[in-house]
Design a protein around this motif. Structure first.
Motif, PDB file in Angstrom:
ATOM      1  N   VAL A 115      -9.623  -9.709  -7.522  1.00 35.95           N
ATOM      2  CA  VAL A 115      -8.384  -9.052  -7.948  1.00 35.95           C
ATOM      3  C   VAL A 115      -8.638  -7.545  -7.949  1.00 35.95           C
ATOM      4  CG1 VAL A 115      -6.635  -8.831  -9.750  1.00 35.95           C
ATOM      5  CG2 VAL A 115      -7.794 -11.027  -9.401  1.00 35.95           C
ATOM      6  N   ASP A 116      -7.863  -6.824  -7.168  1.00 35.27           N
ATOM      7  CA  ASP A 116      -8.031  -5.372  -7.039  1.00 35.27           C
ATOM      8  C   ASP A 116      -9.464  -5.022  -6.640  1.00 35.27           C
ATOM      9  OD1 ASP A 116      -5.385  -5.016  -7.774  1.00 35.27           O
ATOM     10  OD2 ASP A 116      -5.867  -4.776  -9.900  1.00 35.27           O
ATOM     11  N   GLY A 117     -10.033  -5.856  -5.783  1.00 33.20           N
ATOM     12  CA  GLY A 117     -11.358  -5.552  -5.249  1.00 33.20           C
ATOM     13  C   GLY A 117     -12.520  -5.936  -6.132  1.00 33.20           C
ATOM     14  N   ALA A 118     -12.273  -6.600  -7.260  1.00 27.05           N
ATOM     15  CA  ALA A 118     -13.353  -6.979  -8.170  1.00 27.05           C
ATOM     16  C   ALA A 118     -13.247  -8.458  -8.501  1.00 27.05           C
ATOM     17  CB  ALA A 118     -13.290  -6.142  -9.445  1.00 27.05           C
ATOM     18  N   PRO A 119     -14.387  -9.148  -8.665  1.00 29.29           N
ATOM     19  CA  PRO A 119     -14.338 -10.576  -9.019  1.00 29.29           C
ATOM     20  C   PRO A 119     -13.887 -10.761 -10.464  1.00 29.29           C
ATOM     21  CG  PRO A 119     -16.613  -9.793  -8.993  1.00 29.29           C
ATOM     22  CD  PRO A 119     -15.768  -8.661  -8.487  1.00 29.29           C
ATOM     23  N   VAL A 120     -12.952 -11.655 -10.672  1.00 29.10           N
ATOM     24  CA  VAL A 120     -12.418 -11.930 -12.009  1.00 29.10           C
ATOM     25  C   VAL A 120     -12.461 -13.437 -12.239  1.00 29.10           C
ATOM     26  CG1 VAL A 120     -10.415 -11.781 -13.535  1.00 29.10           C
ATOM     27  CG2 VAL A 120     -10.912  -9.910 -11.948  1.00 29.10           C
ATOM     28  N   ALA A 170      19.721  -2.866 -17.754  1.00 31.76           N
ATOM     29  CA  ALA A 170      18.998  -2.748 -16.486  1.00 31.76           C
ATOM     30  C   ALA A 170      17.741  -3.600 -16.546  1.00 31.76           C
ATOM     31  CB  ALA A 170      18.634  -1.288 -16.210  1.00 31.76           C
ATOM     32  N   PHE A 171      17.262  -3.978 -15.361  1.00 27.47           N
ATOM     33  CA  PHE A 171      16.121  -4.885 -15.248  1.00 27.47           C
ATOM     34  C   PHE A 171      15.129  -4.275 -14.277  1.00 27.47           C
ATOM     35  CE2 PHE A 171      14.706  -9.447 -14.054  1.00 27.47           C
ATOM     36  CZ  PHE A 171      13.792  -9.466 -15.102  1.00 27.47           C
ATOM     37  N   TRP A 172      13.844  -4.280 -14.667  1.00 26.95           N
ATOM     38  CA  TRP A 172      12.788  -3.634 -13.881  1.00 26.95           C
ATOM     39  C   TRP A 172      11.734  -4.669 -13.533  1.00 26.95           C
ATOM     40  CZ3 TRP A 172      11.847   2.130 -14.224  1.00 26.95           C
ATOM     41  CH2 TRP A 172      10.771   2.539 -13.424  1.00 26.95           C
ATOM     42  N   LEU A 173      11.478  -4.839 -12.228  1.00 32.35           N
ATOM     43  CA  LEU A 173      10.404  -5.716 -11.769  1.00 32.35           C
ATOM     44  C   LEU A 173       9.228  -4.864 -11.311  1.00 32.35           C
ATOM     45  CD1 LEU A 173      12.307  -8.407  -9.634  1.00 32.35           C
ATOM     46  CD2 LEU A 173      11.735  -8.454 -12.077  1.00 32.35           C
ATOM     47  N   ASN A 174       8.062  -5.144 -11.882  1.00 35.92           N
ATOM     48  CA  ASN A 174       6.845  -4.455 -11.455  1.00 35.92           C
ATOM     49  C   ASN A 174       5.964  -5.441 -10.698  1.00 35.92           C
ATOM     50  OD1 ASN A 174       4.853  -2.222 -11.484  1.00 35.92           O
ATOM     51  ND2 ASN A 174       3.666  -3.644 -12.743  1.00 35.92           N
ATOM     52  N   VAL A 175       5.695  -5.128  -9.444  1.00 31.13           N
ATOM     53  CA  VAL A 175       4.878  -5.990  -8.583  1.00 31.13           C
ATOM     54  C   VAL A 175       3.514  -5.324  -8.435  1.00 31.13           C
ATOM     55  CG1 VAL A 175       4.646  -7.039  -6.313  1.00 31.13           C
ATOM     56  CG2 VAL A 175       6.908  -6.858  -7.391  1.00 31.13           C
ATOM     57  N   ILE A 204      12.317  -1.619  -8.798  1.00 34.63           N
ATOM     58  CA  ILE A 204      11.139  -2.370  -8.351  1.00 34.63           C
ATOM     59  C   ILE A 204      10.011  -1.366  -8.173  1.00 34.63           C
ATOM     60  CG2 ILE A 204      10.125  -3.833  -6.568  1.00 34.63           C
ATOM     61  CD1 ILE A 204      12.942  -4.781  -5.862  1.00 34.63           C
ATOM     62  N   SER A 205       8.909  -1.611  -8.845  1.00 32.47           N
ATOM     63  CA  SER A 205       7.768  -0.696  -8.742  1.00 32.47           C
ATOM     64  C   SER A 205       6.542  -1.441  -8.250  1.00 32.47           C
ATOM     65  CB  SER A 205       7.467  -0.045 -10.095  1.00 32.47           C
ATOM     66  OG  SER A 205       7.190  -1.026 -11.083  1.00 32.47           O
ATOM     67  N   SER A 206       5.633  -0.704  -7.648  1.00 31.85           N
ATOM     68  CA  SER A 206       4.378  -1.278  -7.174  1.00 31.85           C
ATOM     69  C   SER A 206       3.385  -0.153  -6.909  1.00 31.85           C
ATOM     70  CB  SER A 206       4.589  -2.092  -5.893  1.00 31.85           C
ATOM     71  OG  SER A 206       3.351  -2.587  -5.408  1.00 31.85           O
ATOM     72  N   PRO A 207       2.091  -0.427  -7.113  1.00 33.22           N
ATOM     73  CA  PRO A 207       1.074   0.564  -6.748  1.00 33.22           C
ATOM     74  C   PRO A 207       0.622   0.428  -5.293  1.00 33.22           C
ATOM     75  CG  PRO A 207       0.036  -1.239  -7.901  1.00 33.22           C
ATOM     76  CD  PRO A 207       1.504  -1.571  -7.832  1.00 33.22           C
ATOM     77  N   GLU A 208       1.284  -0.459  -4.537  1.00 35.03           N
ATOM     78  CA  GLU A 208       0.895  -0.707  -3.151  1.00 35.03           C
ATOM     79  C   GLU A 208       1.947  -0.148  -2.197  1.00 35.03           C
ATOM     80  OE1 GLU A 208      -0.242  -4.776  -2.512  1.00 35.03           O
ATOM     81  OE2 GLU A 208      -1.190  -4.929  -4.490  1.00 35.03           O
ATOM     82  N   GLN A 233      -6.703   8.045 -10.959  1.00 32.40           N
ATOM     83  CA  GLN A 233      -6.704   8.958  -9.815  1.00 32.40           C
ATOM     84  C   GLN A 233      -7.777   8.645  -8.781  1.00 32.40           C
ATOM     85  OE1 GLN A 233      -5.949  13.094 -10.354  1.00 32.40           O
ATOM     86  NE2 GLN A 233      -4.971  12.834 -12.352  1.00 32.40           N
ATOM     87  N   ASP A 234      -8.908   8.099  -9.212  1.00 33.37           N
ATOM     88  CA  ASP A 234      -9.971   7.810  -8.250  1.00 33.37           C
ATOM     89  C   ASP A 234      -9.908   6.391  -7.690  1.00 33.37           C
ATOM     90  OD1 ASP A 234     -11.049  10.369  -8.452  1.00 33.37           O
ATOM     91  OD2 ASP A 234     -12.268   9.833 -10.204  1.00 33.37           O
ATOM     92  N   ASP A 235      -8.949   5.588  -8.148  1.00 29.78           N
ATOM     93  CA  ASP A 235      -8.763   4.259  -7.571  1.00 29.78           C
ATOM     94  C   ASP A 235      -8.226   4.381  -6.146  1.00 29.78           C
ATOM     95  OD1 ASP A 235      -9.606   3.221  -9.951  1.00 29.78           O
ATOM     96  OD2 ASP A 235      -7.643   2.501 -10.600  1.00 29.78           O
ATOM     97  N   ILE A 236      -8.482   3.357  -5.350  1.00 30.34           N
ATOM     98  CA  ILE A 236      -8.058   3.382  -3.947  1.00 30.34           C
ATOM     99  C   ILE A 236      -6.824   2.510  -3.756  1.00 30.34           C
ATOM    100  CG2 ILE A 236      -8.731   2.860  -1.564  1.00 30.34           C
ATOM    101  CD1 ILE A 236     -10.230   5.218  -2.843  1.00 30.34           C
ATOM    102  N   GLU A 237      -5.804   3.083  -3.135  1.00 32.25           N
ATOM    103  CA  GLU A 237      -4.600   2.328  -2.789  1.00 32.25           C
ATOM    104  C   GLU A 237      -4.935   1.474  -1.570  1.00 32.25           C
ATOM    105  OE1 GLU A 237      -1.293   0.792  -1.150  1.00 32.25           O
ATOM    106  OE2 GLU A 237      -2.245   2.462  -0.062  1.00 32.25           O
TER     107      GLU A 237
END
Length: 760
Positions: A115-120, A170-175, A204-208, A233-237
């Motif tokens: 998940v996000d590049g790390a084992p969970v 209003a309704f907000w979906l975060n993916v 609709i929001s997403s970090p991708e 800030q140092d995370d990779i998209e």
């Protein structure tokens, strides 16, 4: 569960009425806002009111609607099940926010996924159908928050259920994890496109980047806004392989597929390593220039705040929406009531806004939440912060000088333990359990060689320390200095002088603290004036009876225990020597395991006898408040004023109370916003499962005449001079105590033994 659901529905109906009233009158002046649109910032409730109830539960969403501005937006973190059903849940791993880990059937079902590049390791939504999830219940995923609702069988909700069961604006979906679901052959894109056909999705929001670009064309002609979410800030998209820091420098690229951005609040107001604010960045202005709205995230009342905010979350929100330079377009919060207050009640008030509440503000050791108590800095800060009455707890020095210090024990408010006087520790059961070095052990000049120490009541258990950069700042003051300061402060209406331990000081130390106070007041001219007024407080009726004949002072009786009632005869007795009473917060709203269990009639009983009632102590740190007040000191003050009708507060953070009095929605009657209506006492206990209910405890006692009546205060008895053994310190421990250092006594006895042996 049916009863709980009916309670939520009833309160939601009340919220709808309040929405109509507030909306009809209009709550904001749009020209004042420095948002991109010029409208008031939005409040987005992350997972509903997830600061109290489990994230994304029905109760969390319902509470958010009840306690927030009318246009609050419900935020849903979208996850997908094995059969492609979208659910509102904080993350793909079910382990942290459900009871799945406690079920025997789930013991061998943990898996490890990237998940996000790390084992969970955990239990993931992709391995269960929506029907399977009905076997699990939601729990509080943040361990510092109350777990009392974990056994209440709150169920995971589908996205469509959240959208259809609430009358939301209003309704907000975060993916958050599109790439993760793609790895498991589930399409978040298909789900979002399909659900938007039956549900109105406003954001609709997403970090991708890749996910947002994939849905930008289908939503181009709709009213749905796409928002790019920045991570650390140092995370990779993942889709661009760029850091979020790099993407922040290319907002014109973001504008091609999004109308706004979400940034952690530290992007805007960073803090240094000591948690003090650094200058604000240009993120908001840069985004607005690019035509992007800015939503700030990571707001929670029970998180570590910058020390600049004095543990007041309202101040933090105001710094993002009303700082004179910029305003974010929305805030994402686990406690949506607090930004609602900040936006509607306190933004753009100005320093000269008139008082809307008749509520006296009395300090507790000055502004001791910001500086060491009873120092010159604490008093000057209290005056600047809008206190009505500053207080001086009078202590006596060895040479008979009355000084202001929060405790008779120097351990509590000075660095005496690290000084050359540390060997003077003694035990005096009449004053306290345990050892101490007491003010009457040292002269005033000796006390002045010490440094003040700030008191942090929540420091030991919760690591919430007060203003550490100024932990030893300020100077000690005498009562005379204190009175001179007050006389020069035109904004003050009075001073409060507290007298305790008078009988002990008189009989054991030969010090009359009452005479010292009265003489100092007379020398300062306070016995011949009514402004500022003088309030003299004590938990000993004998002190107040002695002072009663000495001048026209307001006498304040402090009840030094929690009570549930007071007999009429007792109140009559108090009325004979006092004008007002101080009680603690739990004498008004009793609590158990940090939840309010009910309310008393103590305030109305005392007021019916024409006694003013002041309540102590109101602090900003969230652990000092029951959960019913949402980790928000302003909510607590509002409940005591509006529901209990108290006459004043005793507080170590007077600025918070002073701002509350200028709340533009006070005194509006039926137009009072729903978030200003106090929660009924005991309301949250109704949501607890039987196993989670607090254990039954004995009720607080009733205040009786025997608790109040005392023999007359004894006269001071002069101490006989003590002879110090050779080589002893110049300042010896007072008599009738138990000094820790007994070496001199041992040497003296040994010498006498040698003399006897030589003679015989």
């Amino acid at each position: 569960m049916c009863r709980v659901r009916h309670l939520c529905i009833a309160l939601l109906l009340l919220h709808s009425v309040a929405v109509a009233l507030v909306s009809a009158q209009g709550s904001n002046t749009t020209s004042r806002w420095q948002t991109l649109s010029g409208d008031a910032p939005l409040v987005i409730a992350r997972g509903g009111f997830s600061g109290i109830f489990p994230d994304s539960s029905y109760q969390a969403y319902a509470l958010a609607l009840i306690t927030s501005v009318p246009d609050v937006i419900l935020w849903c973190d979208v996850q997908l099940t094995k059969d492609g059903v979208g659910i509102c849940f904080p993350n793909p791993n079910l382990g942290n926010s459900t009871d799945i880990g406690y079920l025997p059937s789930s013991n061998n079902q943990q898996k490890v996924y990237q998940v996000d590049g790390a084992p969970v390791k955990g239990w993931f939504s992709v391995d269960y159908t929506f029907s399977d999830l009905g076997n699990f219940s939601l729990t509080q995923g943040i361990y510092s928050r109350t777990p009392r609702f974990d056994g209440s069988l709150f169920k995971i909700m589908a996205v469509q259920d959240v959208a259809h069961q609430f009358n939301q604006s209003a309704f907000w979906l975060n993916v958050q994890h599109d790439a993760f679901y793609t790895q498991h052959n589930l399409s978040m894109r298909n789900f979002v496109l399909n659900v938007s056909k039956s549900v109105i999705v406003d954001y609709i929001s997403s970090p991708e980047v890749g996910f947002l670009r994939s849905i930008s064309a289908p939503f181009a002609s709709s009213k749905t806004k796409l928002v790019f979410r920045f991570m650390q800030q140092d995370d990779i998209e993942p889709s661009t392989n760029q850091s979020y820091r790099s993407l922040l420098g290319n907002l014109t690229f973001i504008k091609k597929f999004a109308s706004g951005i979400i940034v952690p609040k530290s992007y805007i107001w960073p803090v240094d390593s000591s948690y003090y604010l650094l200058p604000s960045t240009s993120v908001v202005s840069d985004a607005h220039k690019a035509g992007l709205e800015v939503f700030a995230s990571d707001f929670a009342n029970d998180a570590q705040l910058s020390f600049n905010y004095s543990y007041d979350p309202v101040v933090e929100y105001l710094n993002f929406i009303d700082n004179g330079d910029f305003s974010v377009d929305g805030v994402i919060s686990d406690f949506p009531i607090t930004p609602s207050e900040a936006i509607d009640c306190y933004a753009h008030l100005g320093k000269n806004a008139s008082k809307q509440a008749d509520l006296l503000i009395i300090t507790k050791n000055g502004a001791s939440g910001d500086y060491p108590g009873c120092t010159d800095l604490a008093y000057s800060k209290a005056i600047a912060d809008g206190a009505d009455v500053i207080d001086c707890p009078v202590q006596m020095t060895k040479d008979g000088i009355p000084i202001c210090l929060q405790s008779i024990n120097l351990f509590d408010s000075t660095n005496v333990a690290q000084s050359s006087f540390s060997n003077l520790a003694t035990t005096i059961p009449e004053i306290q359990a345990g050892t101490g070095i007491f003010t009457f052990t040292l002269t005033w000049s000796e006390i002045q060689t010490l440094k003040p120490s700030i008191s942090s009541p929540q420091g030991k258990e919760y690591s919430l320390f007060r203003n550490p950069s100024f932990r030893n700042a300020g100077k000690f003051v005498t009562l005379s200095d204190f009175l001179a300061t007050a006389k020069n402060a035109s904004s003050l209406s009075g001073v409060l002088i507290s007298i305790e331990n008078a009988a002990y000081l008189a009989t054991q130390q030969g010090l009359s603290v009452t005479d010292a106070v009265l003489n100092t007041l007379s020398k300062a001219g306070y016995d011949k004036q009514t402004t500022p007024k003088v309030m003299i407080q004590s938990s000993n009726s004998s002190v107040l009876k002695k002072v009663n004949s000495a001048g026209t002072y307001e006498l304040v009786y402090r009840v030094d225990e929690s009570i549930r009632d007071a007999l009429n005869a007792t109140v009559e007795e108090i009325k004979s020597f006092a004008h007002s009473v101080v009680v603690d917060t739990t004498s008004v709203f009793p609590t158990d395991v940090k939840f309010i269990t009910g309310s008393t009639d103590v305030v109305t009983k005392l007021q019916s006898f024409k006694l003013s009632v002041y309540v102590e102590t109101f602090s900003n740190e969230y652990p000092s408040q029951p959960w019913d007040f949402y980790s928000d000191a302003t909510v607590q003050i509002n409940a005591f004023y509006m529901a209990a009708g108290i006459n004043g507060v005793v507080t170590d953070f007077p600025k918070t109370s002073a701002r509350y009095r200028r709340n533009r929605y006070l005194g509006r009657g039926k137009e009072t916003p729903s978030y200003m209506i106090p929660v009924p006492p005991g309301y949250f206990i109704t949501f607890m499962a039987p196993a989670s209910l607090p254990p039954a405890e004995a009720p607080y006692p009733v205040l009786t005449e025997q608790d109040v009546v005392e023999p007359p205060l004894p006269n001071a008895v002069a101490k006989s001079p003590s002879i110090s053994p050779a080589g002893s310190p110049s300042t010896s421990p007072p008599p009738n105590e138990q000094p820790k250092v007994t070496a001199c006594v041992f040497v003296s006895n040994l010498a006498m033994l040698l003399v006897v042996l030589l003679l015989f």
